[in-house]
Design a protein around this motif. Structure first.
Motif, short mmCIF file in Angstrom:
data_model
loop_
_atom_site.label_atom_id
_atom_site.label_comp_id
_atom_site.label_asym_id
_atom_site.label_seq_id
_atom_site.Cartn_x
_atom_site.Cartn_y
_atom_site.Cartn_z
N SER A 197 21.91 40.34 35.01
CA SER A 197 21.39 39.83 35.91
C SER A 197 19.67 40.64 36.21
N VAL A 198 19.86 41.65 36.45
CA VAL A 198 18.59 42.41 36.96
C VAL A 198 18.96 44.08 36.79
N MET A 199 18.10 44.82 36.66
CA MET A 199 18.17 46.37 36.39
C MET A 199 17.46 46.82 37.66
N VAL A 200 17.74 48.09 37.83
CA VAL A 200 16.81 48.95 39.06
C VAL A 200 17.26 50.57 38.54
N ALA A 201 16.09 51.06 39.06
CA ALA A 201 15.71 52.36 38.72
C ALA A 201 15.71 53.07 39.93
N PHE A 202 16.37 54.49 40.26
CA PHE A 202 16.18 55.18 41.51
C PHE A 202 15.89 56.48 40.99
N GLY A 203 15.18 57.13 41.89
CA GLY A 203 14.59 58.47 41.79
C GLY A 203 13.48 58.90 42.93
N TYR A 204 12.55 59.49 42.62
CA TYR A 204 11.65 60.09 43.52
C TYR A 204 10.33 59.83 42.85
N ARG A 205 9.31 59.32 43.84
CA ARG A 205 8.00 58.76 43.30
C ARG A 205 7.10 60.10 43.02
N VAL A 206 6.25 60.11 42.04
CA VAL A 206 5.22 60.99 41.84
C VAL A 206 3.97 60.75 42.50
N ASN A 207 3.52 59.41 42.70
CA ASN A 207 2.25 59.07 43.56
C ASN A 207 2.62 58.22 44.63
N GLU A 208 1.78 58.60 45.80
CA GLU A 208 2.03 57.60 46.94
C GLU A 208 1.38 56.25 46.78
N PRO A 209 2.20 55.19 47.13
CA PRO A 209 1.62 53.73 46.96
C PRO A 209 0.39 53.34 47.84
N ALA A 210 -0.18 52.30 47.51
CA ALA A 210 -1.13 51.90 48.41
C ALA A 210 -0.49 51.47 49.77
N GLU A 211 -1.13 50.93 50.61
CA GLU A 211 -0.53 50.48 51.97
C GLU A 211 0.06 49.20 51.83
N LYS A 212 1.19 49.16 52.32
CA LYS A 212 2.01 47.83 51.98
C LYS A 212 1.14 46.70 52.69
N SER A 213 1.19 45.33 51.89
CA SER A 213 0.56 44.29 52.33
C SER A 213 1.34 43.25 52.31
N ARG A 214 1.37 42.48 53.37
CA ARG A 214 2.38 41.13 53.33
C ARG A 214 1.54 40.17 53.90
N ARG A 215 2.04 38.86 53.72
CA ARG A 215 1.45 37.76 54.74
C ARG A 215 1.51 37.72 55.95
N PRO A 216 0.94 37.15 56.98
CA PRO A 216 1.14 37.40 58.55
C PRO A 216 2.41 36.80 58.83
N PHE A 217 3.09 37.48 60.06
CA PHE A 217 4.20 37.00 60.28
C PHE A 217 4.19 35.63 60.70
N ASP A 218 3.37 34.97 61.36
CA ASP A 218 3.27 33.56 61.79
C ASP A 218 2.89 32.51 60.63
N ASP A 219 2.76 33.01 59.27
CA ASP A 219 2.61 32.26 58.51
C ASP A 219 3.90 32.08 57.65
N ILE A 220 4.89 33.17 57.66
CA ILE A 220 6.00 33.20 57.03
C ILE A 220 6.89 32.63 57.95
N VAL A 221 7.17 32.97 59.08
CA VAL A 221 8.28 32.57 60.23
C VAL A 221 7.90 31.53 61.07
N LYS A 222 8.67 30.35 60.91
CA LYS A 222 8.18 29.43 61.57
C LYS A 222 9.55 29.01 62.42
N PHE A 223 9.10 28.83 63.83
CA PHE A 223 10.33 28.50 64.75
C PHE A 223 10.23 27.00 65.00
N ILE A 224 11.18 26.17 64.76
CA ILE A 224 11.29 24.75 64.82
C ILE A 224 12.16 24.35 66.09
#
Length: 224
Positions: A197-224
């Motif tokens: 199905s899928v694979m996954v690796a676990f461990g400890y990072r070497v480099n810090e990632p860029a700041e997390k970016s996601r689409r705005p909450f109101d664009d993703i979540v819709k209350f009907i």
């Protein structure tokens, strides 16, 4: 006991901490009790109808890691640096069709379901597979459906890992036919009862990632 707001903040911090780690520190290993905890969250994950249609292969053999690294382009940069590497299998139609021997044993013996309840439950599953989701046309629909369940376990394991400061990277970068052949040749697919199905690796990072970016909450979540 921690108050709810503190707990919510800790969980959100784990989600911000988690990222698809591209490079792991080969000198850092996950403590065994921490890894057992991560795998236990996978085992305890929910699945549709309670099928638990998965198996988690923890690849410890250096020889097997090398074979996977050379067969799966998405794993090439993660092995052998990752502390732990897991191949997640999903059960095939041989085990997930409503009348399979696996489901008979799973519900009767594994879950100790009373006979009367069992018959009604299996009838509901049959209807679901035949009519609701139309999963019985060929071998692939049920395998894909089981694969959806494995991603629930995958997400839970990655989130649990992040909550204790362990990094992870889900991996779909592989040719499915080639990986299934590799695993079958190693006797790990039990004569067609499982597929990758899928694979996954676990461990400890070497480099810090860029700041997390996601689409705005109101664009993703819709209350009907």
């Amino acid at each position: 006991m921690r108050d709810k707001d503190t707990l919510k903040q800790e969980i959100l911090e784990a989600f911000h901490f988690r990222h698809a780690t591209k490079q792991f520190d080969p000198d850092k290993k996950i403590p065994e009790d921490d890894f057992q905890f991560i795998m236990e969250t996978g085992r305890l994950s929910p699945s549709s109808f309670g099928f638990e249609p998965w198996r988690f292969l923890v690849i410890q053999s250096e020889e097997m890691r090398e074979k996977i690294k050379n067969a799966a382009w998405g794993a090439y940069g993660k092995l052998p640096e990752a502390s732990h590497f897991v191949v997640i299998l999903s059960r095939t139609k041989l085990d997930t069709e409503y009348n399979s021997a696996y489901l008979q044993d799973h519900f009767k013996n594994g879950k100790n379901m009373p006979e009367e309840n069992f018959k009604k439950y299996m009838q509901r599953i049959e209807e679901f597979q035949k009519e609701d989701f139309k999963l019985l046309d060929g071998d692939r629909p049920l395998l894909d459906w089981a694969g959806k369940q494995t991603y629930i376990a995958l997400a839970n394991m990655m989130t649990a890992a992040a909550q204790i400061g362990v990094d992870s990277c889900p991996i779909e970068g592989f040719n499915m036919d080639k990986m299934n052949k590799l695993l079958a040749d190693e006797g790990l697919l039990e004569d067609g009862h499982f597929g990758i199905s899928v694979m996954v690796a676990f461990g400890y990072r070497v480099n810090e990632p860029a700041e997390k970016s996601r689409r705005p909450f109101d664009d993703i979540v819709k209350f009907i």
